[in-house]
Structure formats: C-alpha cells, structure tokens
Design an enzyme around this catalytic site. Structure first.
Site, short mmCIF file in Angstrom:
data_model
loop_
_atom_site.label_atom_id
_atom_site.label_comp_id
_atom_site.label_asym_id
_atom_site.label_seq_id
_atom_site.Cartn_x
_atom_site.Cartn_y
_atom_site.Cartn_z
N HIS A 14 0.87 -1.20 0.00
CA HIS A 14 0.00 0.00 0.00
C HIS A 14 0.89 1.23 0.00
CE1 HIS A 14 -3.83 2.14 1.49
NE2 HIS A 14 -2.94 3.08 1.22
N HIS A 16 1.53 5.38 -1.68
CA HIS A 16 1.15 6.57 -2.47
C HIS A 16 2.41 7.17 -3.09
CE1 HIS A 16 -2.96 6.74 -0.86
NE2 HIS A 16 -2.40 6.21 0.21
N ARG A 18 2.00 9.52 -5.77
CA ARG A 18 1.60 10.80 -6.37
C ARG A 18 2.09 10.91 -7.81
NH1 ARG A 18 -1.52 10.80 -1.87
NH2 ARG A 18 -0.50 11.64 -0.04
N LYS A 100 -9.22 -0.51 -5.80
CA LYS A 100 -9.30 0.17 -4.50
C LYS A 100 -10.68 0.78 -4.30
CE LYS A 100 -7.93 2.12 -0.65
NZ LYS A 100 -6.74 2.79 -0.18
N HIS A 137 -10.51 0.93 1.91
CA HIS A 137 -10.32 1.92 2.98
C HIS A 137 -11.54 1.78 3.89
CE1 HIS A 137 -8.79 5.83 4.66
NE2 HIS A 137 -9.99 5.71 5.22
N ALA A 263 -3.97 14.50 5.65
CA ALA A 263 -3.71 13.24 6.34
C ALA A 263 -2.61 12.47 5.61
CB ALA A 263 -4.99 12.41 6.36
#
Ligand code: DOR
Ligand code: ZN
Length: 344
Positions: A14, A16, A18, A100, A137, A263
């Site tokens: 998992h 990120h 960007r 996701k 999520h 966050a």
C-alpha cells in the site's frame, strides 16, 4: 559483533507515489529497498480506467532512478461508473493487481469514490469470479460516527454485509488500526489486512499530547494504546493474514502544517529500519520476513522476490528529516526512538 538479518526483498502492499515532482522525489525512497509496491490510485484526477493505469505506470517507470528494478503493481480507483469489462481485461493482462474502494469522502481525494455499493455490484461479482483482490479503505463517513469509531463501525455495517452478499470476494482491509480490525481480518481465509509502519509506533497521544503534531496525523487516525498493541501482536505474529502496507503518503509540509492539515505519514525512507527495531523490541525478528516479504505475495498470488536484502545492526542510523521535492519539503516520519538497523 555485528548482527545481520537477511530477508527476501520486501514489498510494500500500500503506497502513495503521487505524480510530477512529488513522484520523482519519493519514488527513489521506496525503490531503494522494496521490490514491488501496490500503487494507490487516488491521484487528481484518480486512476479510474485501464488506460489511466497504463499512462500512470509509464510515468512511474520514467521517474525510476537508473538501474532500479522496482516494479509498480497498479490498481484502479473504483467509481460508480467503473466498467466490469475494463477491470477484467486490466486484471487478465496483468496490468492491475487490485481495485481500490474508497467510501466517498473517507480520505484524501476520495470524493469520486463509492456512495452506493449496489452500483458497483457487477464489478465486485466479476472480481470474486476471477479472484482479483479488493483493497478497502475501511471507514464509514457518517458525520454522526466518531472518527475513532469509524473503522469498527465500517466492519460491522459495511464490510461484513458486503462480504456476505459477495461470496468469494477477496478483500484486503487496508491500514487497519483497531483490535476489531485485527480480529475481523483473522476470521476468514479470503481476508487479509495491511498494517502500516507508523500505526505500529504511534497511538493517538502522539498526535495530540503536548501540542498538535501534524506529521503524525493520517487516516485512519491512530487509536488508543490498546489498539496499537493489538496491531503489534498481529504484525509480529507471522500469520499469513497480516502484511506490510506502509501507506507512505507524502504531502508537502506547507499542506501538513496548515489550519486544515492533510492526512498522511511519509515513511518510505526509514520503514525497514523502524520495522526491524519494532520486531526486535517484541522478540520477533525471525518473523519480520513473513510480514515484509512473504505474506503479501502469498495473498496476491505472486512469487516472492528472488533477491534478498541484508539489515545490519550497529551504531544509531540517521535519516534525513526531510526530502526536497523541488516544489516543497516533505517530512520523514520520526518514530521517536533511535534506529540501529540499516539496510546494507
Ligand atoms: O493518511 C492517509 N493519507 N490516509 C489515506 O487514506 C490517504 C492518504 C493520502 O493519500 O494522503
Ligand atoms: Zn493510503
């Protein structure tokens, strides 16, 4: 005497990355230690179609440092307009490894997510049929539900009914933060859970006591100490259900240190050192490899990485406190204790 620990090369289930300058700056931090990562699709605009995933994968490959062997494992962002045939073709070609599900409004760039699960039923049924994992999520967005209860309420009111209505659906409960999440993940073999590095280290006091600490704020928000201990027990158990998903989620400092701060904790840089320290503290160094390198590939039905990394224990290791993206700084997660394990 130096202590050395050799592990199959870890993967991050998992992550990120960007886009643009941020991608260029943070990708080397992951590619340095990790073989593969499940890449989150919550860009602006999100990675919704297989064509979006092809294009994003190309941008990631172009941003990789010379000689890096890191492989991005792509995902699609589920919307109420997602076409089952497009997802099926993307999965069957090996382009994507998961879909996701963001409940609309749950977190960063989730407004295009799902409001009504009935609208995505054809996609979920196709996924159950072909065994494609759904990464969830797991937080309700109901304003009346306290933010510290949102994961537990999601399990009871959304996840459990969803799984009962969709037999065979393989689900990864992403970044679990509660004892209820640990217990539910253990309850069935078509379930797994990722656990982040930071949720093994911080509880909600770290965010709020002695002044607000924006770099410890992420979603799902860290809970009470008893929940952190449940996550430690799960991660260090070696059980196949639990594996590493760092949820390393970079935001520019200016947007974290803000009246309405974003966050996300950025842990790509020092995750392996932190995890070795955590597993050693819990007398579980022999189970670190299961968590970082074996359990994830088993659930995703992929081979483990061929090569290995070596961690050596010695003098305290220092990491940069910030990464410069060229368009702003990103603060590296501070575990609050010294780190002694370095990746050789
Ligand atoms: O803390 C988080 N940051 N949690 C998420 O679910 C999303 C992520 C992000 O993209 O910044
Ligand atoms: Zn995430």
């Amino acid at each position: 005497m130096t202590q050395t620990l050799t592990l199959r090369r870890p993967d991050d289930w998992h992550l990120h990355l960007r886009d643009g300058a941020m991608l260029k700056a943070v990708l080397p931090e992951t590619a340095r230690h990790f073989g593969r990562a499940i890449i989150m699709p919550n860009l602006v605009p999100p990675v919704v179609t297989s064509a979006d995933a092809v294009a994003y994968r190309e941008r990631i490959m172009a941003a990789l440092p010379e000689g890096a062997t890191f492989q991005p494992l792509m995902t699609l962002y589920l919307t109420e307009h997602t076409q089952a045939a497009d997802v099926r073709a993307a999965a069957e070609s090996g382009l994507i490894r998961a879909v996701k599900l963001y409940p609309a409004g749950a977190t960063t760039n989730s407004h295009g997510g799902v409001r009504d699960l009935e609208k995505v039923r054809p996609v979920l049924e196709m996924m159950a049929e072909i065994g494609l994992p759904l990464c969830i999520h797991g937080e309700v967005t109901t304003p009346e539900v306290d933010i510290f209860d949102r994961e537990a309420v999601f399990i009871d009111t959304v996840l459990d009914p969803l799984r009962r209505a969709t037999p065979g659906l393989r689900v990864v409960m992403e970044h679990i933060t509660t004892a209820q999440g640990v217990a539910y993940a253990r309850s069935a073999s078509d379930l797994a859970a990722t656990i982040t590095t930071h949720h093994l280290v911080i509880n909600r006091n770290h965010i709020l006591v002695g002044g607000i600490k924006p770099h410890y704020y992420c979603l799902p928000v860290a809970k009470r100490e008893e929940h952190r201990l449940a996550l430690r027990e799960a991660a260090t158990s070696g059980e196949a259900t639990f594996f590493l998903g760092t949820d390393s989620a970079p935001h520019m400092d200016a947007l974290k240190e803000h009246a309405c701060g974003c966050a996300g904790c950025f842990t790509a840089t020092n995750t392996m050192s932190i995890l070795a320290e955590v597993f050693e503290q819990d007398g579980a160094l022999d189970r670190l490899e299961a968590f970082t390198s074996l359990n994830g590939p088993a659930f995703y039905r992929l081979p483990v990485n061929e090569d290995t990394i070596a961690l050596t224990k010695g003098e305290a290791v220092s990491y940069p406190s910030k990464i410069d993206t060229g368009e702003g700084m990103v603060t590296v997660f501070d575990p609050g204790f010294p780190l002694h394990w370095r990746v050789a």
